[in-house]
Design an enzyme around this catalytic site. Structure first.
Site, PDB file in Angstrom:
ATOM      1  NE  ARG A  64      -2.135  -1.914   3.858  1.00  0.00           N
ATOM      2  CZ  ARG A  64      -2.749  -1.684   4.815  1.00  0.00           C
ATOM      3  NH1 ARG A  64      -3.317  -0.820   5.054  1.00  0.00           N
ATOM      4  NH2 ARG A  64      -1.741  -2.338   5.270  1.00  0.00           N
TER       5      ARG A  64
ATOM      6  CE  LYS B 107       0.019  -1.925   9.565  1.00  0.00           C
ATOM      7  NZ  LYS B 107      -1.212  -2.265  10.405  1.00  0.00           N
TER       8      LYS B 107
ATOM      9  CE1 TYR C 272      -5.908   2.594   9.630  1.00  0.00           C
ATOM     10  CE2 TYR C 272      -5.052   1.836   7.875  1.00  0.00           C
ATOM     11  CZ  TYR C 272      -5.832   2.707   9.307  1.00  0.00           C
ATOM     12  OH  TYR C 272      -6.890   2.005   7.568  1.00  0.00           O
TER      13      TYR C 272
ATOM     14  CG  HIS D 223      -2.467  -0.310  15.037  1.00  0.00           C
ATOM     15  ND1 HIS D 223      -4.101  -0.672  15.029  1.00  0.00           N
ATOM     16  CD2 HIS D 223      -2.518  -0.606  13.730  1.00  0.00           C
ATOM     17  CE1 HIS D 223      -3.998  -0.199  14.002  1.00  0.00           C
ATOM     18  NE2 HIS D 223      -3.459  -0.475  12.782  1.00  0.00           N
TER      19      HIS D 223
ATOM     20  CD  GLU E  64      -4.729   3.555  15.157  1.00  0.00           C
ATOM     21  OE1 GLU E  64      -3.273   3.309  15.696  1.00  0.00           O
ATOM     22  OE2 GLU E  64      -4.189   3.737  14.030  1.00  0.00           O
TER      23      GLU E  64
ATOM     24  CG  ASP F  74      -2.535  -4.380  12.885  1.00  0.00           C
ATOM     25  OD1 ASP F  74      -1.500  -4.799  12.999  1.00  0.00           O
ATOM     26  OD2 ASP F  74      -3.448  -4.244  11.798  1.00  0.00           O
TER      27      ASP F  74
END
Length: 372
Positions: free
Chosen positions: A15, A75, A94, A96, A118, A270
């Site tokens: 991605r 990510k 993101y 996490h 998120e 995650d």
């Protein structure tokens, strides 16, 4: 503002933070965009595609991090990335953080402004930047679970939907949110027997209205989870506590009592995973066997369908990216309480309560950290 997009470096991650159409929109708003060379190559975008959209091409990630006012990724940054972040630089991706002390400390040390996709909210209490990937992961979970049930993958040798005269598999989905709903929908489409377990009676009622007698809905208790998991052929963990570590709802003892060759897919990995037997895996080596059950715990599941995932993510993130670029992060965060919920680390301080609690770190309110 100068917006930078490095190529993702997580294993088998294709991605990209911005597609050419999104770049064009940002340039139209008067911003500059720098893309690392071949950042979109994994999903069919060439450097020329980005140049035609108005972007500049950087030779390396180091150049992107050095130049950018805001770094947009997919990510969480790995060590060699978060070490390049600097004080006051905005990171939008993101994160996490709850199960990841090393990354959190790296972001703290950098002094950057780290905004997590998120934990951004919307007026209805939803998570609009997590939802697209939750949809993808939910749908994929059944696809990969069905594959893992095949004998050569270590599974019990069951066809998810069975055939006339032979019982279909029993699928248990723990969590009835976006990913769980999409998992249930796919599993029912493949004619499996499906049960969704959730603690929210309102959500169970909504699922019952949506799917009717095709779906079995069960209220979440230890006893109900145990009885349904033990008899399942495929268990999908779709639990989410926004920004916090996932609760361990399926114990090792439960997994031991499942039929050998049963499959567990942990979408919550995650956030640390919701099975006691879970540990992170990669697309390069996605599964392992623990207590006789096949576990699929890939931390970037949507990366396997990178083109679909990237477009879905860009559709959701563009309004927030534009707000941060057009207004600057201080004004954008001050004016939008939902975007402010995405602020996890700022100026060396943890600004999201669930992360601070999970990692036993001091919490500082966003308003204080940024003097909003």
């Amino acid at each position: 503002m100068l917006i930078g997009v490095p190529k993702e470096i997580k294993v088998e991650e294709y991605r990209v933070g911005l597609v050419p159409g999104t770049v064009r929109e940002l340039v139209h708003h008067g911003h500059r965009v720098t893309i690392e060379t071949n950042a979109g190559g994994g999903i069919g975008f060439t450097d020329d595609d980005y140049r035609n959209a108005g972007a500049e091409i950087a030779d390396s990630a180091e150049e992107v991090f050095a130049k950018a006012d805001m770094v947009v990724k997919v990510k969480e940054p790995l060590e060699r990335e978060y070490r390049q972040l600097r004080e006051g630089q905005v990171l939008f991706t993101y994160l996490h953080l709850a199960p990841d002390l090393a990354q959190t400390q790296g972001l703290i040390d950098s002094g950057c402004i780290a905004i997590a996709y998120e934990t951004v909210t919307d007026a209805g209490g939803g998570l609009p930047l997590l939802a697209p990937m939750s949809e993808v992961a939910g749908r994929m979970s059944v696809q990969v679970g069905a594959h893992c049930l095949e004998k050569e993958q270590g599974g019990s040798g069951m066809l998810l939907g069975g055939v006339p005269g032979v019982a279909a598999a029993h699928v248990v989905v723990i969590g009835g949110g976006v990913s769980g709903t999409n998992a249930a929908r796919m599993a029912m489409g493949m004619e499996a027997h499906v049960t969704v377990i959730d603690i929210n009676l309102g959500q169970l009622y909504a699922l019952d209205l949506q799917f009717g007698p095709m779906l079995n809905t069960i209220f979440s208790t230890v006893d109900n989870i145990e009885s349904h998991v033990i008899g399942a052929d495929l268990v999908i963990g779709a639990v989410l506590v926004p920004g916090a570590a996932a609760p361990k709802l399926v114990t090792r003892e439960m997994v031991k009592r499942m039929r050998p060759g049963s499959v567990l897919v942990d979408i919550a990995i995650d956030q640390g995973g919701c099975f006691e037997t879970s540990r992170p895996t990669t697309h390069a080596k996605p599964t392992y066997v623990a207590e006789g059950a096949v576990h699929y715990c890939v931390t970037n599941m949507p990366g396997a369908v990178a083109r679909t995932s990237t477009f879905a993510l860009n559709n959701a993130t563009l309004p927030f990216t534009l707000a941060l670029a057009d207004k600057g992060h201080r004004r954008a965060l001050a004016e939008d309480p939902h975007l402010k919920q995405g602020l996890n680390v700022a100026g060396g301080k943890v600004t999201y309560k669930a992360v601070a609690k999970a990692l036993d770190l001091p919490y500082t309110a966003p308003e204080e950290a940024l003097a909003l």
